[in-house]
Design a protein around this motif. Structure first.
Motif, PDB file in Angstrom:
ATOM      1  N   ILE A   1       0.831  -1.204   0.000  1.00 30.79           N
ATOM      2  CA  ILE A   1       0.000   0.000   0.000  1.00 30.79           C
ATOM      3  C   ILE A   1       0.865   1.254   0.000  1.00 30.79           C
ATOM      4  N   ALA A   2       0.576   2.142  -0.952  1.00 27.40           N
ATOM      5  CA  ALA A   2       1.204   3.464  -0.994  1.00 27.40           C
ATOM      6  C   ALA A   2       0.275   4.431  -0.280  1.00 27.40           C
ATOM      7  N   LEU A   3       0.758   5.078   0.765  1.00 26.70           N
ATOM      8  CA  LEU A   3      -0.017   6.046   1.539  1.00 26.70           C
ATOM      9  C   LEU A   3       0.506   7.438   1.241  1.00 26.70           C
ATOM     10  N   LEU A   4      -0.291   8.242   0.559  1.00 29.97           N
ATOM     11  CA  LEU A   4       0.129   9.565   0.094  1.00 29.97           C
ATOM     12  C   LEU A   4      -0.362  10.621   1.074  1.00 29.97           C
ATOM     13  N   LEU A   5       0.582  11.357   1.650  1.00 26.36           N
ATOM     14  CA  LEU A   5       0.266  12.354   2.668  1.00 26.36           C
ATOM     15  C   LEU A   5       0.964  13.675   2.354  1.00 26.36           C
ATOM     16  N   ILE A   6       0.639  14.691   3.131  1.00 23.35           N
ATOM     17  CA  ILE A   6       1.402  15.935   3.114  1.00 23.35           C
ATOM     18  C   ILE A   6       1.965  16.159   4.517  1.00 23.35           C
ATOM     19  N   TYR A   7       3.024  16.932   4.581  1.00 26.54           N
ATOM     20  CA  TYR A   7       3.695  17.137   5.862  1.00 26.54           C
ATOM     21  C   TYR A   7       2.800  17.890   6.847  1.00 26.54           C
ATOM     22  N   ARG A   8       2.806  17.399   8.070  1.00 26.92           N
ATOM     23  CA  ARG A   8       2.214  18.129   9.195  1.00 26.92           C
ATOM     24  C   ARG A   8       3.007  17.739  10.422  1.00 26.92           C
ATOM     25  N   ASP A   9       3.092  18.635  11.386  1.00 25.74           N
ATOM     26  CA  ASP A   9       3.804  18.314  12.621  1.00 25.74           C
ATOM     27  C   ASP A   9       3.184  17.081  13.266  1.00 25.74           C
ATOM     28  N   GLY A  10       4.031  16.155  13.671  1.00 26.66           N
ATOM     29  CA  GLY A  10       3.553  14.955  14.342  1.00 26.66           C
ATOM     30  C   GLY A  10       2.859  13.958  13.441  1.00 26.66           C
ATOM     31  N   TRP A  11       3.173  13.994  12.149  1.00 28.51           N
ATOM     32  CA  TRP A  11       2.458  13.123  11.210  1.00 28.51           C
ATOM     33  C   TRP A  11       2.650  11.641  11.511  1.00 28.51           C
ATOM     34  N   GLN A  12       3.807  11.299  12.071  1.00 27.01           N
ATOM     35  CA  GLN A  12       4.048   9.880  12.372  1.00 27.01           C
ATOM     36  C   GLN A  12       3.051   9.353  13.406  1.00 27.01           C
ATOM     37  N   GLU A  13       2.680  10.210  14.349  1.00 27.23           N
ATOM     38  CA  GLU A  13       1.725   9.800  15.382  1.00 27.23           C
ATOM     39  C   GLU A  13       0.334   9.573  14.801  1.00 27.23           C
ATOM     40  N   TYR A  14       0.059  10.177  13.659  1.00 27.97           N
ATOM     41  CA  TYR A  14      -1.251  10.081  13.035  1.00 27.97           C
ATOM     42  C   TYR A  14      -1.380   8.819  12.166  1.00 27.97           C
ATOM     43  N   LEU A  15      -0.253   8.209  11.810  1.00 26.09           N
ATOM     44  CA  LEU A  15      -0.257   7.085  10.877  1.00 26.09           C
ATOM     45  C   LEU A  15      -1.176   5.933  11.281  1.00 26.09           C
TER      46      LEU A  15
END
Length: 221
Positions: free
Chosen positions: A34-48
């Motif tokens: 799965i390719a998960l396409l996101l944009i940068y935001r602070d703390g994005w890893q916690e949102y994964l």
């Protein structure tokens, strides 16, 4: 002959178990990439985990979930992104600032890469911004734009002749959707609540999942 094409449109919450599992299964389950396409935001890893939790529970291997994300300056590693998308068996476009998603992911090379995968039978999903951008004609709510005015822009073109509204009840977006239909001449719009997912199969409505609703607005001839 191409396989069936599936498009999963999440209205606001990407962590809907039934819809997330359905997408993961279409992407190949334990064999999915799965390719998960996101944009940068602070703390994005916690949102994964909001995206990945139910995929992983359904058997998708964590190592086969590849995140494509812009850096803090909006830059993307295109060679990495192209490799990930071309090898993917499922693509999920995330939520966040829709105009930023639009600037990155409806431009080339992404537009053609995503269209080609969709046309070859790879399931595509989008949450909020990602759902909005799936169509040829994209309607943005005044709540969702920098200038606080409704906008009509070009999208990925996976679906034509429909308009999509997300966060539909939460944003009280019925009037905006109606105005968008009248302005564009498109006859049908779908308002997707935060806890709902609208699924298209071969560009026709297939099913509705989730705890809330998908609202249908049709303009009479």
């Amino acid at each position: 002959m191409n396989k069936d094409s599936y498009l999963f449109l999440f209205g606001g919450n990407p962590s809907q178990e039934e819809a997330s599992v359905a997408f993961a299964k279409k992407a190949g389950g334990a064999q999915a990439k799965i390719a998960l396409l996101l944009i940068y935001r602070d703390g994005w890893q916690e949102y994964l985990p909001r995206y990945t939790k139910y995929w992983i529970e359904d058997g998708v291997k964590d190592k086969n979930i590849h995140v494509i994300i812009s850096d803090q300056n909006g830059k993307i590693d295109y060679s990495y992104a192209k490799e990930v998308i071309q090898s993917s068996t499922g693509i999920f476009i995330g939520g966040g600032h829709t105009e930023t998603y639009h600037a990155i992911y409806t431009s080339e090379p992404f537009k053609s890469l995503i269209q080609n995968k969709y046309n070859s039978g790879v399931p595509i999903a989008g949450n909020s911004a990602g759902a909005l951008l799936s169509t040829t004609t994209v309607l943005l709510s005044p709540i969702d734009t920098n200038n606080e005015k409704a906008m009509i822009i070009n999208g990925l073109g996976l679906l034509s002749n429909v308009l999509i509204s997300v966060h539909y009840t939460k944003w009280n977006d019925a009037e905006n959707l109606k105005k968008g239909l009248l302005k564009t001449g498109i006859k049908i719009g779908y308002g997707i609540d935060d806890q709902a997912c609208l699924i298209f199969k071969n560009n026709k409505v297939h099913s509705y999942l989730g705890e809330e609703h998908v609202h249908i607005l049709e303009i009479e001839e």
